[in-house]
Design an enzyme around this catalytic site. Structure first.
Site, PDB file in Angstrom:
ATOM      1  N   SER A 362      82.963   8.656  -1.515  1.00  0.00           N
ATOM      2  CA  SER A 362      81.833   8.069  -2.235  1.00  0.00           C
ATOM      3  C   SER A 362      82.014   8.406  -3.704  1.00  0.00           C
ATOM      4  CB  SER A 362      80.506   8.630  -1.724  1.00  0.00           C
ATOM      5  OG  SER A 362      79.451   8.230  -2.584  1.00  0.00           O
ATOM      6  N   ARG A 363      82.121   7.369  -4.541  1.00  0.00           N
ATOM      7  CA  ARG A 363      82.353   7.624  -5.967  1.00  0.00           C
ATOM      8  C   ARG A 363      81.070   8.021  -6.692  1.00  0.00           C
ATOM      9  NH1 ARG A 363      85.597   2.787  -5.257  1.00  0.00           N
ATOM     10  NH2 ARG A 363      87.642   3.504  -4.607  1.00  0.00           N
ATOM     11  N   VAL A 364      79.955   8.009  -5.975  1.00  0.00           N
ATOM     12  CA  VAL A 364      78.702   8.504  -6.549  1.00  0.00           C
ATOM     13  C   VAL A 364      78.537   9.975  -6.173  1.00  0.00           C
ATOM     14  CG1 VAL A 364      76.197   8.269  -6.510  1.00  0.00           C
ATOM     15  CG2 VAL A 364      77.632   6.232  -6.598  1.00  0.00           C
TER      16      VAL A 364
END
Length: 498
Positions: A362-364
């Protein structure tokens, strides 16, 4: 009446005389086949304009050429013949949307197909709309709880994020999406599930499951089945996001699932080849990246000045033999903010959901996690990575030192704890409590085979006698909460018999 009065009356009527000329542009169908009509004579036609044929069927102008217009027919094209008239409507493709669409099953033109009568509309929503600009957006920081332990702990999703679900056939991609929708009950989240090219029987089973769970109260299903024309499969995801944008404009949070975009790309490829657009890699047209990028860019979290609503997108992509480097998978991976990779090998081993934690990202990340979960879940990904590495190494050597055996035992228990049955989402505080027990070696006395039984009984124990602790975990994470949780786990372990 004297002459002067008569002249004045005539002059007044002449001055007030208006001519309302209604000009409609018609074209002639030059050819028709496979859902594509070529029409000449529509010289002022716009891109994506709705065109009406003699039999009342609607179409959408997709190719604007020098002499003809290429139109995809949205419905029965078999009754359209060469020489028929086609009329410009002057309207860009839009669907009727209103609050009453919630809880219904509709086709991509927002016509009800669930036999529950007409749907009252509030607005006609354009299915193609420019995505909100950067200055209107807010960073993704509010968690969207899926109720699936491995996702909420290790691959967190935030409201406004685009997280890809990718994997082979029959690995549980749709199950993840349906579980996530079920878990939104009471979370003030509208849901839109777009089924593209799916068997209608499979989708109706999912609808019945959502009804049983009480999730249809906040969910809309957009269905373009496997037997529907490619034209309807092509516009289905845009219709889904148009419905979501209706609620976004009202400041609400919406979750949209596109199941799946592989079939959407295939439908677009079919349309493009029939429209004689030049084929490129794997016969897809050159603009197939734009097909999905303009769809997924519409997922966002708006700032307070623009209503503060959000659209969270969960696109689904089917791979062949786990190949995530194929054309469409790499396209969508590059558009989204991370991916959840489901592996057939794990699924066949009985590890479900079959999420490969190493390939999933997850790039968040932690900014979309609740404080308690962020604090608790940190060590888990490393423990699983170490376990995967040692597991393959340990099968060749039975003589292992105590530390390696302890690492393997802890990893095996982590895998057991992250297993989860379908349609049984777990609330965030319970997930935190179970993961905290695992990370702090409080499951060391429990046999691996009894971890799942321990988990279910522990949840019942928390519900029965520690509900206030669960409420506290929901609100945040402090030293007092940590001490109370440690005491609760110790108290339960003393009475757990397995």
């Amino acid at each position: 009446m004297n002459t002067e009065t008569l002249i004045k009356k005539i002059e007044t009527q002449i001055n007030n005389f208006e001519t309302n000329v209604d000009v409609t542009e018609y074209g002639i169908v030059q050819s028709i086949g496979d859902g594509i009509a070529r029409v000449s004579g529509l010289s002022h036609c716009k891109a994506s304009e709705m065109i009406e044929f003699d039999n009342g069927t609607m179409g959408v102008a997709l190719n604007l050429e020098e002499d003809t217009v290429g139109i995809i027919v949205l419905g029965d094209y078999l009754s359209i013949k060469e020489g028929d008239k086609a009329k410009r409507t002057g309207n860009i493709l839009a669907i009727p949307v209103g609050d009453a669409i919630v809880g219904r099953v509709v086709d991509p033109l927002a016509h009800p197909i669930d036999g529950k009568g007409d749907i009252a509309k509030d607005v006609d929503q354009l299915i193609e709309r420019v995505a909100p600009g950067v200055m209107t957006r807010e960073p993704v920081s509010v968690p969207m709880q899926t109720g699936i332990k491995v996702i909420d702990a290790l691959v967190p999703i935030g409201r406004g994020q685009r997280e890809l679900i990718i994997g082979d056939r029959q690995t549980g991609k749709t199950a993840l999406a349906i579980d996530t929708i079920i878990n939104q009950k009471g979370q003030h989240m509208k849901c839109v599930y777009v089924a593209i090219g799916q068997k209608k029987s499979k989708v109706m089973r999912a609808v019945r499951r959502l009804e049983t769970a009480g999730a249809m109260e906040y969910t809309t299903i957009v269905l373009a089945g496997a037997s529907d024309p490619s034209s309807l499969q092509y516009i289905a995801p845009y219709s889904g996001v148009a419905i979501a944008e209706y609620f976004l404009d009202k400041g609400e949070d919406v979750l949209v699932v596109y199941d799946d975009l592989s079939k959407h790309a295939a439908a677009y490829r079919e349309i493009s080849l029939l429209l004689r657009r030049p084929p490129g890699r794997e016969a897809y047209p050159g603009d197939v990246f734009y097909l999905h990028s303009r769809l997924l860019e519409r997922a966002c979290r708006l700032n307070a000045d623009n209503g503060g609503g959000s659209i969270t997108a969960l696109p689904v992509i089917e791979t062949q033999g786990g190949d995530i480097s194929a054309y469409i998978p790499t396209n969508v991976i590059s558009i989204t903010d991370g991916q959840i990779f489901l592996e057939a090998g794990l699924f066949n081993k009985g590890i479900r959901p079959a999420i490969n934690v190493g390939f999933s990202v997850s790039r968040v990340g932690g900014s979309a996690q609740a404080k308690a979960m962020k604090k608790t879940a940190g060590p888990m990904k490393l423990a699983l990575a170490q376990y995967r590495e040692l597991e393959s190494f340990a099968q060749f050597d039975s003589d292992l030192d105590a530390q390696t055996k302890a690492t393997l035992d802890h990893g095996a228990k982590s895998v057991e704890l992250l297993k989860q049955k379908q349609y049984s989402p777990v609330s965030m505080p319970k997930q935190v409590a179970a993961i905290y027990a695992l990370n702090n070696k409080m499951l060391d006395g429990i046999q691996k085979e009894k971890v799942q039984a321990w988990e279910q009984e522990f949840y019942s124990f928390l519900d029965a006698s520690k509900s206030s602790l669960l409420t506290d975990i929901e609100k945040g994470w402090t030293e007092d909460i940590e001490q109370n949780l440690t005491s609760a786990i110790t108290e339960f372990n003393d009475v757990f018999t397995g």
